[in-house]
Design a protein around this motif. Sequence first.
Motif, PDB file in Angstrom:
ATOM      1  N   MET A  10       0.822  -1.224   0.000  1.00 32.32           N
ATOM      2  CA  MET A  10       0.000   0.000   0.000  1.00 32.32           C
ATOM      3  C   MET A  10       0.854   1.271   0.000  1.00 32.32           C
ATOM      4  N   ILE A  11       2.052   1.184   0.618  1.00 29.78           N
ATOM      5  CA  ILE A  11       2.922   2.368   0.632  1.00 29.78           C
ATOM      6  C   ILE A  11       3.300   2.734  -0.803  1.00 29.78           C
ATOM      7  N   HIS A  12       3.665   1.706  -1.584  1.00 28.38           N
ATOM      8  CA  HIS A  12       4.002   1.952  -2.990  1.00 28.38           C
ATOM      9  C   HIS A  12       2.819   2.575  -3.730  1.00 28.38           C
ATOM     10  N   VAL A  13       1.635   2.015  -3.483  1.00 25.30           N
ATOM     11  CA  VAL A  13       0.433   2.507  -4.182  1.00 25.30           C
ATOM     12  C   VAL A  13       0.213   3.985  -3.879  1.00 25.30           C
ATOM     13  N   LEU A  14       0.294   4.325  -2.587  1.00 24.12           N
ATOM     14  CA  LEU A  14       0.031   5.717  -2.193  1.00 24.12           C
ATOM     15  C   LEU A  14       1.099   6.667  -2.740  1.00 24.12           C
ATOM     16  N   VAL A  15       2.369   6.218  -2.680  1.00 24.48           N
ATOM     17  CA  VAL A  15       3.444   7.091  -3.179  1.00 24.48           C
ATOM     18  C   VAL A  15       3.317   7.292  -4.692  1.00 24.48           C
ATOM     19  N   ILE A  16       3.016   6.215  -5.413  1.00 19.11           N
ATOM     20  CA  ILE A  16       2.891   6.339  -6.878  1.00 19.11           C
ATOM     21  C   ILE A  16       1.723   7.266  -7.236  1.00 19.11           C
ATOM     22  N   MET A  17       0.613   7.107  -6.507  1.00 20.63           N
ATOM     23  CA  MET A  17      -0.523   8.000  -6.759  1.00 20.63           C
ATOM     24  C   MET A  17      -0.141   9.448  -6.432  1.00 20.63           C
ATOM     25  N   GLY A  18       0.614   9.614  -5.349  1.00 19.76           N
ATOM     26  CA  GLY A  18       1.090  10.954  -4.977  1.00 19.76           C
ATOM     27  C   GLY A  18       1.976  11.542  -6.073  1.00 19.76           C
ATOM     28  N   CYS A  19       2.819  10.686  -6.669  1.00 21.59           N
ATOM     29  CA  CYS A  19       3.698  11.152  -7.757  1.00 21.59           C
ATOM     30  C   CYS A  19       2.863  11.624  -8.950  1.00 21.59           C
ATOM     31  N   CYS A  20       1.791  10.886  -9.242  1.00 21.95           N
ATOM     32  CA  CYS A  20       0.929  11.278 -10.372  1.00 21.95           C
ATOM     33  C   CYS A  20       0.284  12.638 -10.094  1.00 21.95           C
ATOM     34  N   VAL A  21      -0.212  12.812  -8.861  1.00 21.08           N
ATOM     35  CA  VAL A  21      -0.859  14.082  -8.505  1.00 21.08           C
ATOM     36  C   VAL A  21       0.173  15.215  -8.565  1.00 21.08           C
TER      37      VAL A  21
END
Lengths: 506, 148
Positions: B74-85
């Motif tokens: 989940m950490i990867h998921v949240l960070v990747i989504m954060g990178c997109c934003v």
Amino acid sequence: MVDTVSNLILGFSTAFTPINLLWACLGCFLGTVVGVLPGIGPLAGISLLLPVTFSIEPTGGLILLCGIYYGAMYGGSTTSILMRIPGEAASVMTCIDGYAMARKGEAGPALAISAIGSYVAGTVSVIALMFIAPPLARFALRFGPPEYFSLLIMGLIILGYMTGGSMAKNLAMIVLGLLIGLVGMDTMTGNFRFYYGFVALGDGVSVVPVAVGLFGLSEILATAGDPNRPQAIKTKLKDLIPTRDQFKRSAAPIGRGTILGFLIGIIPGSAHIISTFISYAIERRISKTPERFGKGAIEGVAGPESANNAASCGALVPMLALGVPTGPIPAVLLAALMVHGIDPGPLFITEHAVTFWGLIGSMYLGNFVLLLLNLPMIGVFVNFLRIPYQYLYPTILMFCLVGCYAVNYSVVDIGIMTVMGILGYFLKKFEYESAGVVLGVVLAPIIERSLRQSLAMSHGSYAIFFNRPISICFLLGALALIVVAIVSMLRKKEALWRAQLAKAEK
Amino acid sequence: MNQKLDRISGLALILLAVYVIIHTLVTLPLGNHFHPGSGYVPLLLALLLAILGAIIFFKGTLDMPFSSVEWPGMIHVLVIMGCCVFSILAFERIGYRATTSIILLVLFGLIERLRIWQVLVLTFGFSFGSYWVFNSLLKVPLPQWSLF
């Protein structure tokens, strides 16, 4: 026949120009890389490179994108054989006997037969495409808006049925895609729909951020943090040439897989995956020694690999002849044509003969290039498998971002990709298939236009769809599938192939 | 959360369909059968989506409860989504090279914890290399920043 030969000469003269040769070779190379690397499939690969083709003339762009498509079918087998994970969904069946052969030290012959089978299937299918597409397009000239509407409805329902898992879920995804495809300006009235004040949304939602989000970003989200990533088998690839016995045992499965794959490939849905299942089942059924299957039978590699390559070519028949995509990848290819101002449909082959025949010519060449890439140079691609995923996914993510931005030079497309990536991630968790969304986005304007034109023709009467013979045939076909699906749902008896297909697509 | 997965997704589809129906009825002209308006097809599709959502809700076969779904990384998921934003906010403000450099530094350096020389080589190699390929070679204009 004379026409076909003269057109083919035109095609070769177009394909063999230095720049088109370059695009064909580049497409094949990138397609093989995309097929080899798990986590980035041909759809995401094609979508990402779509903006790059904007500055290329249409024939070159289509040659490049199609090269990626059939190149990925070749490359997918490498990961299946060496890692037991399919590089793309159509290589699932190759995992079984391909990996078993690799474990016995026969990875070389397995990869070689896979490449040779793919080459034979690809080349024979191009010949079939060349002879079938033009007459089919001439027949489709009889279609008016009602026939087109019915054909598209039948196509979407076949897609819903032939994709694995629940048909209701597949149809829901298609409807969702159609709704997304209607965002933006209604070209018939000038009204803006669902655009929420974003000027960039006024032009509608492009297929690229949708496809990249659903198939690229969602895959990164699902796999980036997964600690259980499989490793490639370390194998010597020096002994690539199969033995005489292996050649002999592979010849007939390659032939059967080619015919079967091409015919099934024309049907909408996950045809290229289904063709591999059927090919594997047939080979096992007619084998005198079925007990060898699952333990490294070369027929189990030759048949499915030929079938998936033939099916990818078969899928181009309705796309090029009718302008009707049968799956998400042909849908993106169709969108690529539209970007270049080419109106897909029955007139495409006659009005854009250079593009169509140039593509055919390039496919002959492309299959040969892929044979070279996948035999003597296989070691290069195997090295791609050894790159740890922690190095790969950030760079793939960057390609996703720049690929989406470059469609309209707008960050709104990155936003759409992000939303679609999150949607795709949840769809995986809830066991939905994303393919229907992509197809829906591409087809929404065409379906809406056909429906509204049909209703205008009939003064508002839906009877127009039932009064015309070709249209009613398509609708009866769609109805038959719905009845079959409802009956199996009420009996709570899901067909085995649908369950297997759903498993393969995960 | 012991609701079955198909119940949750079916309900979500129904709610989406209801929203589209209301939005269409309020903001778009429906027209008539002879001259369908801009809201005609969206309304038909929303009704169809509601029916399919109801079928999934009542007849769905996915029996797993929501709590049984695994969410690895989940950490990867949240960070990747954060990178997109972050890229949405930064792309046109600080340019392509600066945006990609910051995202790659985060992913390679903080999340994957690669060695510092690997982080620097991969980050700046990719940022400047891909900029050259897309912007100069393939003529895909990418946003620039005066400082980077």
